[in-house]
Design a protein around this motif. Structure first.
Motif, PDB file in Angstrom:
ATOM      1  N   THR A   1      -5.272  -1.801 -11.698  1.00 32.12           N
ATOM      2  CA  THR A   1      -6.423  -0.916 -11.912  1.00 32.12           C
ATOM      3  C   THR A   1      -7.723  -1.685 -12.140  1.00 32.12           C
ATOM      4  O   THR A   1      -8.795  -1.117 -11.982  1.00 32.12           O
TER       5      THR A   1
ATOM      6  N   LEU B   1     -10.530   3.184  -7.368  1.00 23.77           N
ATOM      7  CA  LEU B   1     -10.546   3.899  -8.657  1.00 23.77           C
ATOM      8  C   LEU B   1     -11.969   4.002  -9.201  1.00 23.77           C
ATOM      9  O   LEU B   1     -12.361   5.021  -9.761  1.00 23.77           O
TER      10      LEU B   1
ATOM     11  N   ARG C   1      -5.721   6.414 -13.853  1.00 29.62           N
ATOM     12  CA  ARG C   1      -5.360   5.005 -14.063  1.00 29.62           C
ATOM     13  C   ARG C   1      -3.893   4.845 -14.452  1.00 29.62           C
ATOM     14  O   ARG C   1      -3.192   3.968 -13.948  1.00 29.62           O
TER      15      ARG C   1
ATOM     16  N   TYR D   1      -1.688   5.400 -11.597  1.00 30.08           N
ATOM     17  CA  TYR D   1      -1.831   4.316 -10.616  1.00 30.08           C
ATOM     18  C   TYR D   1      -1.011   3.108 -11.068  1.00 30.08           C
ATOM     19  O   TYR D   1      -0.292   2.482 -10.297  1.00 30.08           O
TER      20      TYR D   1
ATOM     21  N   ASP E   1       2.535   3.533 -10.388  1.00 23.72           N
ATOM     22  CA  ASP E   1       2.841   3.693  -8.960  1.00 23.72           C
ATOM     23  C   ASP E   1       3.158   5.131  -8.544  1.00 23.72           C
ATOM     24  O   ASP E   1       3.727   5.364  -7.475  1.00 23.72           O
TER      25      ASP E   1
ATOM     26  N   LEU F   1       0.613   7.159  -8.285  1.00 25.24           N
ATOM     27  CA  LEU F   1      -0.517   7.206  -7.358  1.00 25.24           C
ATOM     28  C   LEU F   1      -0.576   5.862  -6.640  1.00 25.24           C
ATOM     29  O   LEU F   1      -0.748   4.825  -7.277  1.00 25.24           O
ATOM     30  N   THR F   2      -0.439   5.893  -5.331  1.00 28.66           N
ATOM     31  CA  THR F   2      -0.481   4.650  -4.564  1.00 28.66           C
ATOM     32  C   THR F   2      -1.781   4.617  -3.754  1.00 28.66           C
ATOM     33  O   THR F   2      -2.412   5.658  -3.551  1.00 28.66           O
TER      34      THR F   2
END
Ligand SMILES: N[C@@H](Cc1ccc(O)cc1)C(=O)O
Length: 397
Positions: free
Chosen positions: A257, A263, A303, A306, A309, A311-312
């Motif tokens: 991140t 992001l 975040r 992410y 994983d 959110l990829t």
């Protein structure tokens, strides 16, 4: 419906949102508490073609407008020229006109009222007798060392730098006085200039202003920013397909991140932009995986997912593409319908000269046959006269 920003606390919170630093914030707080309209300006040297990185300060400025501030955008044409002659004066002036269309359309596109927006050209007042006299006065009391230090992060530093680079900070400091504002806004890269303004203005008997600073945000493309690589920046007038292609190529490591341009773009552009439209929201569709859509309301949760994983990069890239294209659509529509803006685009950013090789291949295009090599685009090869060179060139978009 737009978010409710009617009370002082909400207005001040919106002004402060996402800032990295805010010097003398009491100056602005007082105006807001009294129900007034703080006057803030943001200056930009009109050199490079505005790209998606401009959305970061633009969204912040839209928040200022939504919080009832009076916003001035300074198109600093003379500054573009003072900074190591980044562009000749005539060109920076064409570029200023291009910026004028872009910025007003951009702020309108975000959906805020631009009633309290003023766009001012630097050269419209920086040549007045009074202003010039103040430049002389300031130049007589500020040391060369301090002027150099103030511009260290902004003015291009070279061995044989022109003297104009020392004037640059003096003019930027005086702009606060002449634009009659309560505060100046910029990226934290302007910090040294802002500190100089705090110290230098009182020396001429002028008052100290507040300073609002945005953090430096990593580029959407990820990795190093290179102006020579056309894929590294997304132009505000890039087509939806080009935007998709460039975002697809953007470098982003899964689960990392820090320093993540994707992001950062969600945090500093997309979430606040949706907030201005009424509700902070970022949606990630997962239809292809047969899963339900994820709906986020804050960057912390994004975040976290992410990192884990959930959110990829593959999932968020199409979501960013969708929202960015929606943001750019009204700008592109306005450009398409505005002949004057198109004409100024050609003058301000002439397409690069055609490669010699291509000209040879298409020799028969020249009336009369003749010797195409010799006649090949004489004007376009003259890098010093780009404004004229465009006249024979195709449309910029
Ligand atoms: N220094 C700003 C441009 C600027 C010029 C003049 C000002 O008064 C304010 C800002 C930049 O780096 O882009």
């Amino acid at each position: 419906m737009a978010a409710d920003n009617s009370n002082a606390e909400q207005r001040f919170a919106l002004i402060k949102e996402n800032l990295a630093e805010f010097l003398n914030e009491e100056i602005i707080k007082k105006v807001v508490d009294e129900g007034g309209h703080p006057k803030i300006y943001w200056g930009t040297a009109t050199t490079g073609r505005p790209h998606c990185g401009y959305l970061v300060p633009a969204i912040k400025m839209a928040q200022f407008l939504a919080a009832g501030c009076e916003l001035t955008v300074l198109l600093a044409d003379i500054h573009g020229f003072l900074d190591n002659l980044k562009a000749p004066l005539e060109l920076v002036m064409h570029r200023a006109e291009f910026y004028r269309y872009t910025i007003s359309t951009l702020l309108g596109a975000v959906g805020v009222s631009t009633e309290k927006l003023k766009i001012v050209l630097g050269s419209s007042y920086q040549k007045s007798a009074e202003y010039v006299m103040d430049v002389y006065k300031m130049a007589s009391i500020i040391s060369e060392h301090d002027a150099k230090k103030a511009g260290a992060e902004i003015v291009k530093q070279t061995d044989n730098a022109p003297l104009s680079g020392l004037l640059y900070p003096i003019l930027q400091v005086l702009d606060e006085q002449y634009l009659d504002v309560d505060a100046q806004f910029g990226g934290v890269d302007q910090r040294k200039l802002f500190i100089a303004a705090k110290e230098w203005l009182p020396k001429l008997g002028y008052k100290e202003r507040a300073h609002l600073m945005n953090p430096m945000v990593p580029g959407l493309h990820g990795g190093k920013m290179s102006s020579s690589d056309p894929d590294s920046k997304i132009d505000l007038l890039d087509s939806p397909e080009t935007v998709a292609k460039k975002i697809k190529k953007a470098h982003a490591a899964p689960q990392v991140t820090e320093d993540n341009g994707l992001l950062a773009f969600i945090e500093y552009v997309l979430l606040p932009a949706s907030g201005l439209r009424g509700k902070k929201e970022f949606k990630v569709e997962r239809e292809r995986d047969g899963l339900e859509t994820l709906v986020y309301e804050d960057i912390e949760k994004i975040r976290e997912d992410y990192k884990n994983d959930i959110l990829t990069p593959q999932l968020i890239k199409p979501a960013i593409t969708r929202d960015l294209n929606a943001l750019l659509a009204p700008i592109q529509e306005a450009f398409k319908n505005n002949k004057e803006w198109q004409e100024i685009a050609e003058k301000a950013y002439p397409p690069p000269p055609k490669k010699e090789k291509k000209v040879k291949n298409k020799g028969t295009r020249y009336p009369g046959g003749g010797k195409p090599e010799e006649k090949a685009l004489p004007m376009r090869t003259n890098g010093d006269a780009p404004a004229e060179a465009t006249e024979a060139a195709p449309s910029a978009q």
